[in-house]
Each structure stands twice: as C-alpha cells, then as structure tokens.
Design a protein around this motif. Structure first.
Motif, PDB file in Angstrom:
ATOM      1  N   HIS A  89     118.334  20.238  56.932  1.00  0.00           N
ATOM      2  CA  HIS A  89     117.185  20.668  56.131  1.00  0.00           C
ATOM      3  C   HIS A  89     117.298  20.147  54.698  1.00  0.00           C
ATOM      4  N   GLY A  90     116.238  19.489  54.222  1.00  0.00           N
ATOM      5  CA  GLY A  90     116.191  18.954  52.876  1.00  0.00           C
ATOM      6  C   GLY A  90     116.614  17.507  52.767  1.00  0.00           C
ATOM      7  N   ASP A  91     117.276  16.957  53.802  1.00  0.00           N
ATOM      8  CA  ASP A  91     117.688  15.556  53.766  1.00  0.00           C
ATOM      9  C   ASP A  91     116.514  14.646  54.127  1.00  0.00           C
ATOM     10  N   PRO A  92     116.518  13.408  53.622  1.00  0.00           N
ATOM     11  CA  PRO A  92     115.449  12.475  53.973  1.00  0.00           C
ATOM     12  C   PRO A  92     115.612  11.967  55.404  1.00  0.00           C
ATOM     13  N   ALA A  93     114.555  11.463  55.998  1.00  0.00           N
ATOM     14  CA  ALA A  93     114.579  10.882  57.344  1.00  0.00           C
ATOM     15  C   ALA A  93     113.925   9.502  57.283  1.00  0.00           C
ATOM     16  N   GLU A  94     114.700   8.468  57.615  1.00  0.00           N
ATOM     17  CA  GLU A  94     114.180   7.093  57.645  1.00  0.00           C
ATOM     18  C   GLU A  94     114.111   6.637  59.104  1.00  0.00           C
ATOM     19  N   SER A 106     109.001  -0.601  60.158  1.00  0.00           N
ATOM     20  CA  SER A 106     109.565   0.481  59.359  1.00  0.00           C
ATOM     21  C   SER A 106     108.439   1.187  58.624  1.00  0.00           C
ATOM     22  N   SER A 107     108.788   2.147  57.823  1.00  0.00           N
ATOM     23  CA  SER A 107     107.804   2.911  57.045  1.00  0.00           C
ATOM     24  C   SER A 107     106.730   3.523  57.948  1.00  0.00           C
ATOM     25  N   LEU A 108     107.167   4.114  59.059  1.00  0.00           N
ATOM     26  CA  LEU A 108     106.210   4.808  59.917  1.00  0.00           C
ATOM     27  C   LEU A 108     105.616   5.992  59.162  1.00  0.00           C
ATOM     28  N   ARG A 109     104.364   6.225  59.415  1.00  0.00           N
ATOM     29  CA  ARG A 109     103.632   7.271  58.694  1.00  0.00           C
ATOM     30  C   ARG A 109     104.176   8.658  59.055  1.00  0.00           C
ATOM     31  N   GLN A 110     104.442   9.449  58.014  1.00  0.00           N
ATOM     32  CA  GLN A 110     104.908  10.816  58.245  1.00  0.00           C
ATOM     33  C   GLN A 110     103.723  11.765  58.206  1.00  0.00           C
ATOM     34  N   LEU A 111     103.691  12.667  59.179  1.00  0.00           N
ATOM     35  CA  LEU A 111     102.619  13.647  59.284  1.00  0.00           C
ATOM     36  C   LEU A 111     103.102  15.002  58.777  1.00  0.00           C
ATOM     37  N   GLY A 126     116.022  20.911  59.736  1.00  0.00           N
ATOM     38  CA  GLY A 126     114.603  20.758  59.463  1.00  0.00           C
ATOM     39  C   GLY A 126     113.959  19.789  60.432  1.00  0.00           C
ATOM     40  N   GLU A 127     112.662  19.941  60.602  1.00  0.00           N
ATOM     41  CA  GLU A 127     111.916  19.083  61.528  1.00  0.00           C
ATOM     42  C   GLU A 127     110.838  18.328  60.761  1.00  0.00           C
ATOM     43  N   ALA A 128     110.737  17.037  61.029  1.00  0.00           N
ATOM     44  CA  ALA A 128     109.680  16.203  60.468  1.00  0.00           C
ATOM     45  C   ALA A 128     108.932  15.531  61.611  1.00  0.00           C
ATOM     46  N   THR A 129     107.684  15.173  61.363  1.00  0.00           N
ATOM     47  CA  THR A 129     106.863  14.521  62.375  1.00  0.00           C
ATOM     48  C   THR A 129     106.420  13.159  61.853  1.00  0.00           C
ATOM     49  N   PHE A 130     106.570  12.137  62.710  1.00  0.00           N
ATOM     50  CA  PHE A 130     106.144  10.782  62.379  1.00  0.00           C
ATOM     51  C   PHE A 130     105.146  10.300  63.422  1.00  0.00           C
ATOM     52  N   GLU A 131     104.446   9.228  63.072  1.00  0.00           N
ATOM     53  CA  GLU A 131     103.389   8.701  63.941  1.00  0.00           C
ATOM     54  C   GLU A 131     103.746   7.302  64.423  1.00  0.00           C
ATOM     55  N   LEU A 145     116.943   6.286  63.729  1.00  0.00           N
ATOM     56  CA  LEU A 145     116.845   7.290  62.664  1.00  0.00           C
ATOM     57  C   LEU A 145     118.087   7.192  61.779  1.00  0.00           C
ATOM     58  N   ARG A 146     117.844   7.209  60.451  1.00  0.00           N
ATOM     59  CA  ARG A 146     118.937   7.240  59.495  1.00  0.00           C
ATOM     60  C   ARG A 146     118.647   8.308  58.451  1.00  0.00           C
ATOM     61  N   SER A 147     119.683   9.022  58.035  1.00  0.00           N
ATOM     62  CA  SER A 147     119.533  10.049  56.999  1.00  0.00           C
ATOM     63  C   SER A 147     120.803  10.068  56.157  1.00  0.00           C
ATOM     64  N   ARG A 148     120.641   9.789  54.867  1.00  0.00           N
ATOM     65  CA  ARG A 148     121.790   9.765  53.934  1.00  0.00           C
ATOM     66  C   ARG A 148     122.938   8.915  54.487  1.00  0.00           C
ATOM     67  N   GLU A 149     122.605   7.687  54.863  1.00  0.00           N
ATOM     68  CA  GLU A 149     123.561   6.690  55.359  1.00  0.00           C
ATOM     69  C   GLU A 149     124.129   7.022  56.742  1.00  0.00           C
ATOM     70  N   GLU A 150     123.739   8.164  57.320  1.00  0.00           N
ATOM     71  CA  GLU A 150     124.215   8.494  58.669  1.00  0.00           C
ATOM     72  C   GLU A 150     123.221   7.952  59.689  1.00  0.00           C
ATOM     73  N   HIS A 151     123.744   7.217  60.668  1.00  0.00           N
ATOM     74  CA  HIS A 151     122.902   6.665  61.728  1.00  0.00           C
ATOM     75  C   HIS A 151     123.013   7.559  62.971  1.00  0.00           C
ATOM     76  N   TYR A 152     121.884   7.886  63.529  1.00  0.00           N
ATOM     77  CA  TYR A 152     121.839   8.754  64.712  1.00  0.00           C
ATOM     78  C   TYR A 152     121.642   7.900  65.969  1.00  0.00           C
TER      79      TYR A 152
END
Length: 716
Positions: A89-94, A106-111, A126-131, A145-152
């Motif tokens: 929660h609170g971390d960015p999602a790329e 890249s730069s998929l639209r976030q809903l 936290g949960e985010a939704t992308f399109e 998916l990457r968040s704070r240099e961590e690759h999932y």
C-alpha cells in the motif's frame, strides 16, 4: 434436505458451484448440502464444518491479495479491458506489456480504484486498476509489474479476436460434408477397422465426385495400448495424442524397406477376413496384428531427412509427448489403470518415473514414434482433402474429457478434479441423467496455470484440420459435476471462465484459419447461444430436436445461419432406424425409459407425423402419396437445404441406409456401443469400395451438392 449455511453458500459462489439451478422443465431446483460439500472438496476446499468454511473463506481472500498480478488476463481485440495489480500500500506500480512480436507497451492507463487496502498481517496491500488498450493484436502477450525496483512474476495476456471470421476459402457459399464414424468404415486394404487412408479416400470421393466441403470424423484421440481397448472415442486415454489404430502401415515411408513385406500383408488379409465374419468391431484383434507390423517398420533405419523430421516433431511436442509415451510403456508393464500401479509411479514428476524412462528407452521411443507417423498421415489426409476441392477438409472432434485411469488423467492430475466426474443432468432424451466417468478440469487450477494445458489441447485439435467440433461446448460455461458414488441426478453445475476458454478457442482457430462447431444441445442457458454467435463460433442443430415454442417442428427459415445442421447424430439410430422407432425399442430393452414404452412410442409417432406434415407443407413430399423410407430420408435432407445454415452434414450411415445406432447413451456393455461396422439396409457389412459405387450414397450426396450450390459437381 437441510438448507446450506450462509458460509457454505458464499464458498460455493466464490468457487462457481451452483447452489440451485433450473432443470430441463424450467423448475428451480435446490442442490443438496452434501453435494455442495463433495464438490467443494474436489476443488480442494474443506467445507464440512462451519469452522472449515470460515477458514476457507479467509484463505480465499488471502490468496487473492497475495497475488501481485492475476494468473491470466484476457481481452478482445478492439475492446479495452481492465486488470488489477497488488503492491504494498502506497508504493508505485509500473506496468509494461510485452507483445508476441517483441515490442513493448508501457505507460498503460491507470483507472480509478477506491478499494481499501487489505491487511496481510505483515503489511497492507493496495490494489490498482490498469487498462489494456483496445488496439492490441490477437495473440499471447506478457504483462510485467515493477514497484520500487522490485520485479514481480510475469503473467500471460490473451487477446482473442473480437469475433472468429469465416475462413476466406469458404467464401460466401454453404458447404456440406460427410459425418463419419471412421473406425466403422473398412476397406479391402485396411486392418480390420477404418484408418487414415480410408479417411483420405472418403474425402477425395466426396469432394471430387459430389462437391463436399468437409468431412466430419469421430474423435481420433488415443486409447490405451493394452487390451481391452476402450471402444468409445469419447472416453479416450488422451485427448492430446492420437490412436495409432488409425494408422495405415503401408503408408509409412519406411515400410518400403521392411523385409518380408509379404508376411505383413498376409497379417492384414487375415485380420480383414476375420473382421468381415464378425458382427462387431474387434479393436483388440486389429491392434494386436497392426502393432506387430508397426514394430517391424519402427526397426527400419530412417533416412537423414526423416530423422531430422522426427527430431523436430519430438522437440515441438516436448514434455507432453514424453509423458504420454512413458505412460504407454508403464501401462504395458503394469496395466492401463495408473491408480493400481506401484505408488512411486503414480505421478509423472516422481523420480521413479524418470528411472523407469531411463531404463526403457526403446519401449518409450516406440510410442513417441507412433505419434509422429500419425502426425504425418493426418497431415497428408488434410492436404489431400483440400487438394480434392474441400473448402475446410477434415473436421476433427474434441471429446469432453478423458478416462480417469488413463494417460491424461495421470499426466494432468494436478489440473483435474478428483472425487467427481463430469456428466449431464436429466433432460428430455436422457431422463436419468448421464455420468460420463470423466474427471473435469478444475477451473481454479486452469487459471493458476494460465490455461496452458487447455491452450495446448485446442492447438492439437486444430493442427490437422480446417475445423473442429467441440463436444458439449456448454462445458466451457458450466459443467455438471457428480460426486463419486452419487447418481447423475445428485450433481450440480460448476462454472468456468467462458470468456477465457472461448477466447482461447477463437484465438487458436483464428491462427489455424479454421471454423469451430460448438455442440450446444441439451440444457442450455438462453444467452449462451447468443454469446457463441457473437464470438463467431457455430452451433449445432439436429432436425429431430428443432422445435418451436409450441413443440412443433421449427420452420426451416427460422433455423440458425451460423450452424452445422444435420438430420441425426451418433447418439441416435441412423434416420432409417429412427423412422422405424428403433431408439424407443432399444431404450425399452435396456430399461432406460422413465415412462411406459407405449407412451414413448406414441409420442415418437406424433413427433414423426409432425415432421412428415412439415415436409408436405414444404412441398418435399406428395401429401397424396405414401412415401417409403428412402423418400422420407431424401426429403429430410432436402429440408436442410431450406434452412439458412451455412454448414450441412450428411451421415454416411444415412447415405448407405444403415439402421443400427453407434451409441446408446446411458449404457456401456449392455449395447455394443462404438462397435458397429458400417452396413447397408440389409445388415450386410459394406466395404468402402462398395460405398463409392452405392447408388443410394451417390444420390443423397448429389442432393447435398445441389442444395449447397455445387450442382456441377453432383454425379461427376
């Protein structure tokens, strides 16, 4: 019957298990608590007590929130679709999308997503939704998916065509084809049963002489290589591989280098003579002799080019082929039921299985080789059919499931549901319901594996064909699960992600340039047929089952256009037998009726009289004459021509005047299902060479040619 608790109902809802359903009469029916518990258990969910149910609900929530990405994301070309991601929660999602062709998006639209975070105990999620954008090409893509240099871990994205277009070679014309139970059609040069050379000859005859556009065959799925060989093509040991019983030994290139070829031909002659004397098909005798011949061909040294081709086939099929070949070798050693093998051999990942494979390389390679030569002959059959003028060529048939004791059940046991079997609830024609004795896919495990086993299965079904018929396609939406030891009436429906499964089918067919026929008979939710049509899949219409709101024959102009229409099906007698009421008398003999036989016969006569009146109304039968059976059969097929259906099927059994059914649902050995050799109206076996010269078969084929716009090909 105790009412299920709220927790049990919620568990059933989350796992797609129906707690109530509408039966074939429209009556709302509640599902017994014991059935819900047994089905959930087959899904790996303990639900006997309230504590187990509460724990299962909590575990379901945690699994969802622990995932960084969905196991699979599906969408349609031309339509934007959404998916979720989970990060601390609170971390960015790329998010990055890697397409099949290697390009990146890249730069998929976030809903907007206002869902509150979930407490995993050690952190908030936290949960985010992308399109997914609407302009993605059909194919299998990858999501990162990457968040704070961590690759999932990556996940699969399946983009299917919005609708499956007709192959260009089908053009705007309708097409007709023969519907054939291939094993039943022997020729002078086959080995006791019909084979792939017989298929090729049937395709060339029907296309070149009568303008056929396809030939629909029974499933050619693999059976166990041990006796007794399962006769039902709809209860195979594997749907991923084929049955070498359909091989023509002499068509294998290496046969030319076999010593003592005369002895092999003598074996063929002997088994064919034996088959001609027997009233039913003996697969075990045919395979015993054919296997002996195939072993001699296998031992012939292959040319350098052929060896390269075999190596390429093995590489393409990979682990699935190896596992199937190992299973066959194990079955020959320990029997066809893997549940009865030594415990260490009951799972393909066990080290003892690897040790067996290392110790028995020749036995295993023989079964790999059989699949390769089958692949060769299937490829040749399709090529010959298209070259002869067929728009589609061979149309394969994909069975609903597999033998629970067989190769696929062993290799894929982690994706199949144990403790239940698939079947069908009672309906008008099978009033006791049906238990197919087949383990169904676990929908949750399919999702976890991104549908990879299902994708591979559909790909194989389309590899050598211009179309595929999918038996009981309603099983892609919901399937009737029957707990072990229960009657078919005591089951319930389990839902599948039809968008994902139909999307995969459409994508694979799009790539193959093929049509898909969904067998959508039986109890069907009304919206399902509309959905299939929207996705470009064809439905199935059987004349005897086509009725309007009042139960009268559905007028031809109201039949579906995107449909494979025929007069009969393999689960009914051929039309001459059906007109004689053979299906009612057979069910009476076997104790399958739920009302007195005289009532069934009266209802059947009334239904046939209604169709006779419809044929008279359509001007296909003279109302002042007494038509014979051949005239009625011809009129029924001419009636198909009055419908808008794009694909029409002529049963080969109808074409030659056969009266006996191939299969009686609800039976196993009470009737010789799938063991009836093709015969004429007098019951005498009809070799393929006589089919080609049969005036009845030629006349009905010419009728089909004329009504589908090929009058110039009729009677060539």
């Amino acid at each position: 019957m105790n009412a299920p608790s709220e927790a049990l109902l919620e568990l059933a809802r989350r796992y797609g298990v129906a707690a109530e359903f509408d039966d074939w009469t429209g009556r709302r029916t509640a599902v017994a608590e014991t059935t819900l518990i047994a089905v959930l258990r087959a899904l790996g969910v303990p639900a006997e007590t309230e504590q187990e149910r509460a724990d299962a609900l909590t575990a379901h929530d945690r699994r969802y929130w622990q995932r960084s990405l969905p196991p699979i994301v599906t969408g349609r070309a031309g339509v934007a679709s959404a998916f979720w991601v989970h990060v601390t929660h609170g971390d960015p999602a790329e998010v990055t999308l890697l397409l099949e062709d290697g390009t990146e998006r890249s730069s998929l639209r976030q809903l907007e997503n206002n869902r509150p975070p979930y407490d995993l105990g050690d952190r908030l999620i936290g949960e985010a939704t992308f399109e997914l954008p609407a302009d993605l090409p059909p194919g299998y893509h990858r999501l990162r998916l990457r968040s704070r240099e961590e690759h999932y871990p990556e996940t699969t994205v399946v983009i299917s065509p919005a609708t499956l277009e007709l192959p260009a070679r089908l053009d705007r014309r309708r097409a007709w084809g023969l519907a054939v139970q291939l094993y039943s059609v022997r020729s002078q040069n086959s080995w006791g049963t019909g084979d792939l050379t017989d298929l090729t000859d049937l395709a060339v005859w029907s296309a070149s002489q009568h303008g056929a556009g396809f030939i629909l065959i029974n499933p050619l799925h693999a059976a166990s290589p041990t006796a007794p060989m399962e006769p039902s093509p709809y209860l195979p040991t594997s749907r991923r591989f084929g049955n070498p019983l359909y091989l023509r030994v002499e068509a294998i290139p290496e046969f030319a280098a076999v010593r003592h070829r005369g002895r092999i031909r003598g074996l063929r002659t002997a088994v064919n003579k034996q088959a001609a004397r027997q009233p039913t098909i003996d697969r075990d005798a045919a395979w015993r002799v054919k296997r002996t011949a195939l072993e001699q061909v296998y031992r012939v040294e292959r040319s350098a080019g052929r060896e390269l081709a075999y190596t390429a086939y093995r590489k393409r099929q990979g682990q699935a082929l190896d596992e199937f070949a190992v299973w066959c070798a194990l079955a020959e050693r320990y029997g066809a039921d893997w549940h009865a093998w030594p415990p260490a051999l009951r799972h393909p990942s066990n080290s003892e299985v690897s040790a067996f494979a290392t110790a028995n390389p020749d036995a295993i390679d023989f079964h790999r080789w059989l699949q390769w030569v089958l692949d060769d002959q299937l490829t040749a059959a399709q090529a010959a059919a298209v070259q002869a003028g067929m728009e589609l060529g061979v149309m394969s048939d994909l069975a609903v499931g597999v033998d629970p004791d067989g190769a696929d059940a062993w290799a894929l046991q982690d994706v199949l549901a144990l403790g239940v079997s698939a079947g069908a609830p009672p309906d008008e024609f099978n009033q006791l319901g049906q238990d197919w004795s087949q383990p169904p896919w676990r929908p949750d495990r399919l999702v976890e594996q991104a549908y990879e086993p299902f994708r591979a299965l559909v790909n194989m079904a389309l590899r050598h064909s211009g179309g595929v018929r999918i038996d009981h396609i309603i099983g892609m939406f919901r399937l009737w699960w029957i707990p072990e030891g229960a009657a078919p009436t005591e089951g319930t429906y389990v839902r599948y992600d039809h968008d994902a499964m139909i999307g995969i089918i459409a994508l694979e067919a799009h790539r193959a340039g093929a049509v898909v026929i969904g067998e959508d008979l039986g109890t069907v939710e009304p919206w399902v047929r509309d959905y299939l049509r929207e996705r470009g899949l064809f439905g199935t219409s059987i004349l005897w089952f086509e009725a309007d709101e009042s139960g009268k024959p559905l007028p031809a102009e109201r039949w579906r256009e995107y449909c494979l229409s025929s007069v009969t099906t393999h689960d009914l007698p051929p039309t001459p037998g059906y007109l004689a009421g053979a299906h009612v008398r057979l069910r009476e003999e076997l104790g399958l009726l739920t009302r007195p036989a005289d009532q069934e016969l009266a209802a059947d006569r009334a239904a046939q009289a209604a169709w006779l009146a419809e044929l008279q109304r359509a001007g296909l039968i003279d109302p002042d004459a007494e038509p014979d059976t051949d005239e009625i059969v011809t009129a029924l097929y001419r009636y198909l021509g009055r419908t808008p259906s794009k694909l029409l099927a002529l049963s080969l059994a109808d074409a030659v005047g056969e009266v006996r059914t191939q299969n009686q649902p609800g039976t196993t050995d009470e009737y010789p299902n799938w063991r009836i050799p093709l015969a004429g109206p007098d019951g005498r076996q009809l070799p393929l060479e006589e089919v080609f010269a049969d005036p009845r078969a030629a006349a009905l084929s010419d009728v089909m040619a004329a009504i589908t716009g090929h009058p110039d090909r009729a009677g060539m």
